[in-house]
Design an enzyme around this catalytic site. Structure first.
Site, PDB file in Angstrom:
ATOM      1  CD  GLU A 219      -2.938   0.987   2.351  1.00 43.52           C
ATOM      2  OE1 GLU A 219      -3.839   1.846   2.456  1.00 43.52           O
ATOM      3  OE2 GLU A 219      -2.826   0.008   3.121  1.00 43.52           O
ATOM      4  CB  SER A 221       1.354   8.167  -1.135  1.00 46.60           C
ATOM      5  OG  SER A 221       1.743   8.131  -2.509  1.00 46.60           O
ATOM      6  CE1 TYR A 222      -1.074   6.369  -8.066  1.00 49.20           C
ATOM      7  CE2 TYR A 222       0.947   6.791  -6.840  1.00 49.20           C
ATOM      8  CZ  TYR A 222       0.297   6.352  -7.986  1.00 49.20           C
ATOM      9  OH  TYR A 222       1.039   5.874  -9.040  1.00 49.20           O
ATOM     10  CB  ALA A 223      -1.907   2.896  -5.830  1.00 46.71           C
ATOM     11  CB  THR A 224      -4.213  -0.563  -2.097  1.00 47.80           C
ATOM     12  OG1 THR A 224      -4.348   0.563  -1.236  1.00 47.80           O
ATOM     13  CG2 THR A 224      -4.009  -1.809  -1.265  1.00 47.80           C
ATOM     14  CG  ASP A 332      10.800   6.690  -8.850  1.00 48.26           C
ATOM     15  OD1 ASP A 332      11.767   6.903  -8.086  1.00 48.26           O
ATOM     16  OD2 ASP A 332       9.658   6.387  -8.442  1.00 48.26           O
TER      17      ASP A 332
END
Length: 529
Positions: A219, A221-224, A332
């Site tokens: 999990e 910051s914005y997705a799981t 990244d």
């Protein structure tokens, strides 16, 4: 053939003139008219129709007895508008086809329908005949004008009151619908007349009806991310659920990842199978990978074996080279974004910060890449970077899989504020930048050589003895990847040809993008993951 036919018709009717022979473009609609004969000489800017009544030998009364009507010849001329103006400016209405100075023609473009059109015929005078006016041309004019009033033509027709029906009124238009219709100007279809079949309505499927959740993999910051099983074929996939916040919309990272992964089909890049948008969330369906490189390094605190290092590094370079050839920067690279399956295949993932670089641009952000894997030029505020940004990250990952620890673990809590501690970690190993070897460093926004000590470059073995496992050739390649000057860093394509990979078979460079390196038997025997 048409020339001979029209010529014979003219001879039969006594209409053939030596100075004006009929042409093959005779109007068949007029010839087939029961009481009129037409001969048409046409050019692109001038059309002539000669309308005549039938000769007494060819016209019979209603009861079948021969008629004694005389033949008359009346001409109707359709001139171009330029020639009409020419005659009007000269003050003369005479047509070039007039005889004995009398006008025999009338323009088709005239808006006034005259009931006394002059005519001439052998042995006939206006006193002996009734004058009837017919608008016999119901089709549109062939001229460029689209005015319907310009498509009417008038003709004087002399008849016998005993044999002809009563003349129509001046407002009556003759019915010529039985005549041949004119061929359309173009063979192209009118797009307004094309009827497309109705689209079949497809009911959207619910992602929960297609996949069964097994476990939560992580999990952010914005997705799981969940591990799921397909209810259709039983295959294992990874579902990445992105919650959509009200007033915030869709995260830009999800948009970039979806748009870029559609065009990146490679054996060393994670595959995006499907996308679902429902229940106020966006769901990506990825191929399932066993773990990421970060978790694998946690199981090997002293680094990996030399052969595993070489296999993973080559796959990383191979996938990254494919992205760079497509003008895409990952931006990244870190162990958490490199996935591994149970067969030892490495795949690049998480393209949320990736960006296409088709043309040179200076609008990129310098706040990209996790701090430990960010190159020094970007740390000092450079936004004019290219593929060298990713190659520095490859060097940092190369060093980490050798030793099991990060090579430049900078900290924000040190005595240097911000990114200064990270730069100090880099300069302490790679040396302080030399303005003679790297003259562009003076133009970087955050460059200040006075705050750092004058460091000298160290050998990698002096930094960590674990670098001995990659031998001298591996250390040389690592040094080429970790160059301070961006232009001096080796590219992914050149790195795959380095002598460090000389033990691999040559066929590895001939594989298709969709083929894994473990397709080769020599490499399948080497993997130990």
């Amino acid at each position: 053939m048409w020339g001979k036919i029209t010529s014979h018709i003219g001879v039969w009717l006594g209409l053939e003139e030596a100075e004006r022979p009929m042409r093959a473009s005779c109007s068949l609609s007029m010839i087939h008219h029961p009481q009129l004969t037409a001969v048409r000489n046409s050019k692109s800017s001038e059309n002539l129709h000669r309308i005549t009544t039938m000769s007494p030998q060819r016209i019979q009364d209603v009861d079948g007895s021969p008629s004694t009507r005389k033949t008359s010849s009346i001409f109707t001329l359709r001139r171009s508008r330029n020639k009409e103006k020419k005659y009007k400016n000269n003050g003369s209405n005479k047509s070039p086809l007039s005889k004995n100075g009398t006008e025999m023609t009338q323009s088709w473009h005239s808006n006034n329908v005259n009931g006394t059109s002059s005519g001439s015929g052998s042995g006939s005078t206006p006193e002996h005949h009734n004058k009837n006016i017919f608008s016999f041309l119901s089709r549109q004019s062939r001229s460029r004008s689209n005015n319907p009033s310009e498509s009417l033509s008038t003709v004087t027709h002399k008849t016998s009151p005993s044999t002809m029906p009563p003349p129509p009124s001046s407002n009556t238009v003759a019915d010529f619908t039985h005549l041949r219709k004119r061929r359309p100007r173009s063979a192209h279809y009118d797009p307004n007349t094309i009827t497309l079949p109705a689209k079949e309505e497809v009911t959207p499927q619910d992602v929960n009806d297609l996949y069964k959740r097994i476990d939560k993999l992580g999990e952010g910051s914005y997705a799981t991310v969940y591990k799921c099983e397909s209810k259709l074929d039983g295959s294992i996939v990874a579902l990445k659920e992105i919650k959509l916040q009200f007033q915030e919309g869709l995260p830009f990272t999800a948009i970039r990842e979806a748009s870029l992964l559609r065009n990146l089909r490679h054996a060393n890049i994670v595959s995006l199978h499907d996308i679902f948008y429902q229940h106020h969330q966006l769901t990506f369906v990825f191929e399932y990978m066993k773990m990421d490189l970060s978790k694998y390094l946690e199981q090997n605190v002293y680094g990996l074996d030399s052969i595993d290092i070489k296999l993973l590094l080559f796959q990383l370079l191979r996938g990254l080279d494919f992205c760079h050839r497509k003008k895409i920067l990952h931006r990244d690279l870190k162990p958490q974004n490199l996935l591994l399956d149970e067969d030892g295949v490495l795949k690049l993932a998480d393209f949320g910060l990736a960006r296409a670089k088709s043309v040179p641009s200076r609008t990129y952000s310098h706040e990209v890449v996790t701090l430990w894997y960010r190159p020094p030029d970007v740390l000092m505020g450079s936004t004019d970077y290219s593929t060298s940004l990713d190659m520095w990250g490859v060097g940092c990952i190369f060093a980490e899989i050798c030793t099991g620890t990060a090579l430049f673990p900078g900290s924000k809590d040190s005595h240097y504020p911000g990114t200064k501690d990270q730069l100090d970690m880099i300069f302490s190993i790679r040396g302080t930048p030399d303005e003679k070897k790297w003259p562009e460093v003076k133009n970087l926004p955050s460059y200040n050589p006075e705050i750092f000590p004058r460091y000298r470059e160290l050998s990698f073995i002096a930094v960590n003895p674990m670098f001995t496992k990659i031998l001298k050739t591996g250390q040389e390649l690592l040094g080429m990847l970790l160059q301070l000057r961006p232009e001096s860093r080796v590219s992914a394509a050149s790195a795959m040809l380095h002598p460090y990979f000389a033990s691999f078979p040559r066929e590895i460079h001939l594989l298709a993008p969709s083929q894994s390196i473990f397709r080769l038997r020599e490499l399948r025997d080497l993997r130990s993951l």
